[in-house]
Design a protein around this motif. Structure first.
Motif, PDB file in Angstrom:
ATOM      1  N   MET A 145      27.997  39.601  11.227  1.00  0.00           N
ATOM      2  CA  MET A 145      27.516  38.217  11.289  1.00  0.00           C
ATOM      3  C   MET A 145      27.593  37.562   9.907  1.00  0.00           C
ATOM      4  O   MET A 145      27.971  36.396   9.770  1.00  0.00           O
ATOM      5  CB  MET A 145      26.087  38.177  11.828  1.00  0.00           C
ATOM      6  N   LYS A 146      27.245  38.320   8.898  1.00  0.00           N
ATOM      7  CA  LYS A 146      27.303  37.788   7.530  1.00  0.00           C
ATOM      8  C   LYS A 146      28.742  37.442   7.149  1.00  0.00           C
ATOM      9  O   LYS A 146      28.995  36.406   6.515  1.00  0.00           O
ATOM     10  CB  LYS A 146      26.711  38.798   6.553  1.00  0.00           C
ATOM     11  N   LEU A 147      29.685  38.285   7.538  1.00  0.00           N
ATOM     12  CA  LEU A 147      31.090  38.017   7.234  1.00  0.00           C
ATOM     13  C   LEU A 147      31.608  36.791   7.970  1.00  0.00           C
ATOM     14  O   LEU A 147      32.467  36.063   7.476  1.00  0.00           O
ATOM     15  CB  LEU A 147      31.941  39.241   7.604  1.00  0.00           C
ATOM     16  N   GLN A 148      31.081  36.551   9.177  1.00  0.00           N
ATOM     17  CA  GLN A 148      31.515  35.409   9.976  1.00  0.00           C
ATOM     18  C   GLN A 148      30.865  34.102   9.542  1.00  0.00           C
ATOM     19  O   GLN A 148      31.244  33.036  10.036  1.00  0.00           O
ATOM     20  CB  GLN A 148      31.200  35.668  11.453  1.00  0.00           C
ATOM     21  N   SER A 149      29.887  34.185   8.644  1.00  0.00           N
ATOM     22  CA  SER A 149      29.121  32.995   8.266  1.00  0.00           C
ATOM     23  C   SER A 149      29.410  32.532   6.845  1.00  0.00           C
ATOM     24  O   SER A 149      28.665  31.712   6.300  1.00  0.00           O
ATOM     25  CB  SER A 149      27.616  33.295   8.401  1.00  0.00           C
ATOM     26  N   THR A 150      30.480  33.030   6.249  1.00  0.00           N
ATOM     27  CA  THR A 150      30.842  32.568   4.910  1.00  0.00           C
ATOM     28  C   THR A 150      31.336  31.125   4.975  1.00  0.00           C
ATOM     29  O   THR A 150      31.797  30.660   6.014  1.00  0.00           O
ATOM     30  CB  THR A 150      31.951  33.446   4.319  1.00  0.00           C
ATOM     31  N   PRO A 151      31.236  30.387   3.875  1.00  0.00           N
ATOM     32  CA  PRO A 151      31.751  29.010   3.877  1.00  0.00           C
ATOM     33  C   PRO A 151      33.214  28.931   4.298  1.00  0.00           C
ATOM     34  O   PRO A 151      33.617  27.979   4.979  1.00  0.00           O
ATOM     35  CB  PRO A 151      31.551  28.565   2.426  1.00  0.00           C
ATOM     36  N   GLU A 152      34.007  29.921   3.891  1.00  0.00           N
ATOM     37  CA  GLU A 152      35.426  29.910   4.245  1.00  0.00           C
ATOM     38  C   GLU A 152      35.605  29.987   5.761  1.00  0.00           C
ATOM     39  O   GLU A 152      36.418  29.261   6.347  1.00  0.00           O
ATOM     40  CB  GLU A 152      36.138  31.086   3.580  1.00  0.00           C
ATOM     41  N   LYS A 153      34.854  30.879   6.417  1.00  0.00           N
ATOM     42  CA  LYS A 153      34.950  31.008   7.867  1.00  0.00           C
ATOM     43  C   LYS A 153      34.415  29.761   8.567  1.00  0.00           C
ATOM     44  O   LYS A 153      35.016  29.255   9.522  1.00  0.00           O
ATOM     45  CB  LYS A 153      34.167  32.239   8.335  1.00  0.00           C
ATOM     46  N   LEU A 154      33.271  29.284   8.109  1.00  0.00           N
ATOM     47  CA  LEU A 154      32.643  28.142   8.769  1.00  0.00           C
ATOM     48  C   LEU A 154      33.492  26.885   8.641  1.00  0.00           C
ATOM     49  O   LEU A 154      33.728  26.174   9.621  1.00  0.00           O
ATOM     50  CB  LEU A 154      31.251  27.898   8.186  1.00  0.00           C
ATOM     51  N   ASN A 155      33.942  26.602   7.428  1.00  0.00           N
ATOM     52  CA  ASN A 155      34.672  25.356   7.193  1.00  0.00           C
ATOM     53  C   ASN A 155      36.128  25.457   7.619  1.00  0.00           C
ATOM     54  O   ASN A 155      36.724  24.472   8.056  1.00  0.00           O
ATOM     55  CB  ASN A 155      34.584  24.972   5.711  1.00  0.00           C
ATOM     56  N   GLY A 156      36.703  26.663   7.508  1.00  0.00           N
ATOM     57  CA  GLY A 156      38.111  26.813   7.840  1.00  0.00           C
ATOM     58  C   GLY A 156      38.384  26.903   9.320  1.00  0.00           C
ATOM     59  O   GLY A 156      39.519  26.674   9.765  1.00  0.00           O
ATOM     60  N   ARG A 157      37.353  27.201  10.095  1.00  0.00           N
ATOM     61  CA  ARG A 157      37.563  27.366  11.532  1.00  0.00           C
ATOM     62  C   ARG A 157      36.575  26.536  12.355  1.00  0.00           C
ATOM     63  O   ARG A 157      36.939  25.553  12.970  1.00  0.00           O
ATOM     64  CB  ARG A 157      37.440  28.837  11.913  1.00  0.00           C
ATOM     65  N   TRP A 158      35.317  26.954  12.316  1.00  0.00           N
ATOM     66  CA  TRP A 158      34.356  26.394  13.268  1.00  0.00           C
ATOM     67  C   TRP A 158      34.079  24.918  13.026  1.00  0.00           C
ATOM     68  O   TRP A 158      34.120  24.112  13.963  1.00  0.00           O
ATOM     69  CB  TRP A 158      33.059  27.198  13.211  1.00  0.00           C
ATOM     70  N   ARG A 159      33.806  24.536  11.787  1.00  0.00           N
ATOM     71  CA  ARG A 159      33.481  23.128  11.519  1.00  0.00           C
ATOM     72  C   ARG A 159      34.720  22.248  11.579  1.00  0.00           C
ATOM     73  O   ARG A 159      34.621  21.046  11.833  1.00  0.00           O
ATOM     74  CB  ARG A 159      32.767  23.010  10.172  1.00  0.00           C
ATOM     75  N   ARG A 160      35.874  22.843  11.376  1.00  0.00           N
ATOM     76  CA  ARG A 160      37.115  22.077  11.549  1.00  0.00           C
ATOM     77  C   ARG A 160      37.372  21.792  13.025  1.00  0.00           C
ATOM     78  O   ARG A 160      37.773  20.679  13.394  1.00  0.00           O
ATOM     79  CB  ARG A 160      38.288  22.864  10.942  1.00  0.00           C
ATOM     80  N   LEU A 161      37.129  22.781  13.883  1.00  0.00           N
ATOM     81  CA  LEU A 161      37.382  22.606  15.307  1.00  0.00           C
ATOM     82  C   LEU A 161      36.268  21.854  16.019  1.00  0.00           C
ATOM     83  O   LEU A 161      36.513  21.191  17.039  1.00  0.00           O
ATOM     84  CB  LEU A 161      37.560  23.979  15.966  1.00  0.00           C
ATOM     85  N   PHE A 162      35.036  21.962  15.504  1.00  0.00           N
ATOM     86  CA  PHE A 162      33.884  21.305  16.122  1.00  0.00           C
ATOM     87  C   PHE A 162      33.149  20.482  15.063  1.00  0.00           C
ATOM     88  O   PHE A 162      32.041  20.807  14.658  1.00  0.00           O
ATOM     89  CB  PHE A 162      32.944  22.347  16.741  1.00  0.00           C
ATOM     90  N   PRO A 163      33.793  19.392  14.591  1.00  0.00           N
ATOM     91  CA  PRO A 163      33.210  18.617  13.487  1.00  0.00           C
ATOM     92  C   PRO A 163      31.851  18.030  13.849  1.00  0.00           C
ATOM     93  O   PRO A 163      31.645  17.516  14.950  1.00  0.00           O
ATOM     94  CB  PRO A 163      34.251  17.520  13.247  1.00  0.00           C
ATOM     95  N   ASN A 164      30.901  18.166  12.910  1.00  0.00           N
ATOM     96  CA  ASN A 164      29.548  17.623  13.046  1.00  0.00           C
ATOM     97  C   ASN A 164      28.786  18.192  14.238  1.00  0.00           C
ATOM     98  O   ASN A 164      27.826  17.576  14.716  1.00  0.00           O
ATOM     99  CB  ASN A 164      29.597  16.094  13.153  1.00  0.00           C
ATOM    100  N   GLN A 165      29.190  19.377  14.700  1.00  0.00           N
ATOM    101  CA  GLN A 165      28.525  19.985  15.842  1.00  0.00           C
ATOM    102  C   GLN A 165      27.918  21.353  15.542  1.00  0.00           C
ATOM    103  O   GLN A 165      27.069  21.831  16.287  1.00  0.00           O
ATOM    104  CB  GLN A 165      29.528  20.143  16.995  1.00  0.00           C
ATOM    105  N   ILE A 166      28.349  21.995  14.460  1.00  0.00           N
ATOM    106  CA  ILE A 166      27.855  23.318  14.101  1.00  0.00           C
ATOM    107  C   ILE A 166      26.589  23.159  13.253  1.00  0.00           C
ATOM    108  O   ILE A 166      26.518  22.287  12.380  1.00  0.00           O
ATOM    109  CB  ILE A 166      28.920  24.105  13.307  1.00  0.00           C
TER     110      ILE A 166
END
Length: 319
Positions: A145-166
């Motif tokens: 979970m810690k590895l999946q929650s780095t800024p690189e993972k969050l911004n490079g994938r999740w927040r890019r695909l789901f902007p303003n929703q994470i």
């Protein structure tokens, strides 16, 4: 027609409003007896919500199926409850919290089956609503979970695909000290499965009512996420399914399921067959598109073909 399909051409606000309204409780375990014939003291409800899939670059032809559904399961006694997995976005998880409040149960714990963000990013949202609820996972999952929650993972994938929703803050579960969670004197058993759609996954077994909350070890009407697998770990996934079947469950809740589908144990067998077909057709085809098309011939109605497409690309990239 699926709610998300109805909303395909709406703007994002309209889609999110409609998707959140699609989260419907299902109570297949409400009157289930345990194997000894005694009336079970625990019950469960399954909540589902639909969203866009992660892979948006998909060959044409399956546009109406380009969505995926997540499940979250509330296991409860007379007063207290344990939730298995969260939803992805703030709005989805707030809807889940509203449903828990409406249940009248006190949320004591949130158990995370594996370290994919769409199953734990909602922890902070839920703990803001239920401050006494502890988030729990195995030590291996906590590390992932810690590895999946780095800024690189969050911004490079999740927040890019789901902007303003994470959620702005991603909370991590605490490591479990044992393989059991107590709920009103009943055991909820953590079963380590190893690799399924990612490494170090688990399911939660509730022996008293014959329930397995399978996380992403089992899929129900949705294309499997095989992107993180290889020839060896696909076999490990088959072994994990054997472990689930050995529990002789009466109901199996998939981490990704068509909202209207039931939670029959047959979904374990169907997940196994899908993996075997993928293995066989991967060996029989030469390109990602050929593998994708051959699998669609067998599974034309499963949702989220983007997952199949990216899985085919990953399989053909193996050395």
């Amino acid at each position: 027609m699926n709610t998300f399909q109805d909303a395909v051409f709406m703007n994002r606000r309209e889609v999110m409003k409609l998707v959140s309204s699609a989260m419907l409780p299902m109570t297949p375990g409400a009157a289930m007896a345990n194997p000894q014939g005694e009336r079970a003291s625990l019950k469960y409800k399954v909540f589902t919500v639909t969203r866009h899939g992660l892979n948006r670059d998909v060959p044409a032809g399956k546009e109406s199926l380009q969505w995926v559904a997540n499940s979250s399961t509330l296991i409860h006694g007379e007063r207290d409850a344990v939730l298995v997995d969260t939803f992805l976005t703030v709005e989805q998880t707030n809807g889940l919290a509203d449903a828990i409040v409406a249940s009248g149960k006190t949320l004591k714990a949130i158990y995370v089956t594996h370290a994919h963000g769409d199953h734990f990013f909602g922890i902070k949202v839920l703990q803001d609503r239920f401050p006494e609820a502890k988030a729990l996972a195995t030590p291996e999952i906590v590390a992932r979970m810690k590895l999946q929650s780095t800024p690189e993972k969050l911004n490079g994938r999740w927040r890019r695909l789901f902007p303003n929703q994470i959620p702005d803050v991603i909370s991590i579960a605490d490591p479990l000290a044992s393989n059991e969670i107590d709920l009103d004197g009943n055991k909820l058993d953590v079963v380590r499965l190893g690799h399924t759609d990612t490494d170090d996954t688990t399911c939660l077994h509730v022996p008293s009512i014959g329930l397995v909350v399978a996380g992403d070890a089992v899929y129900n009407g949705i294309h499997l996420f095989l992107n993180e697998s290889n020839r060896q770990t696909r076999q490990e996934w088959l072994t994990a399914l054997d472990k689930i079947e050995a529990l002789k469950p009466l109901a199996v809740v998939a981490g990704h399921k068509i909202p209207s589908n039931d939670d029959s144990p047959r979904n374990v067998k169907e997940t196994r067959q899908y993996i075997r077909d993928f293995i066989r057709l991967n060996d029989a085809t030469k390109s990602p598109r050929e593998l994708y098309d051959r699998m669609l011939e067998l599974y034309p109605d499963r949702a989220n073909p983007g997952s199949l497409w990216s899985s085919a690309i990953a399989a053909k990239a193996e050395t």
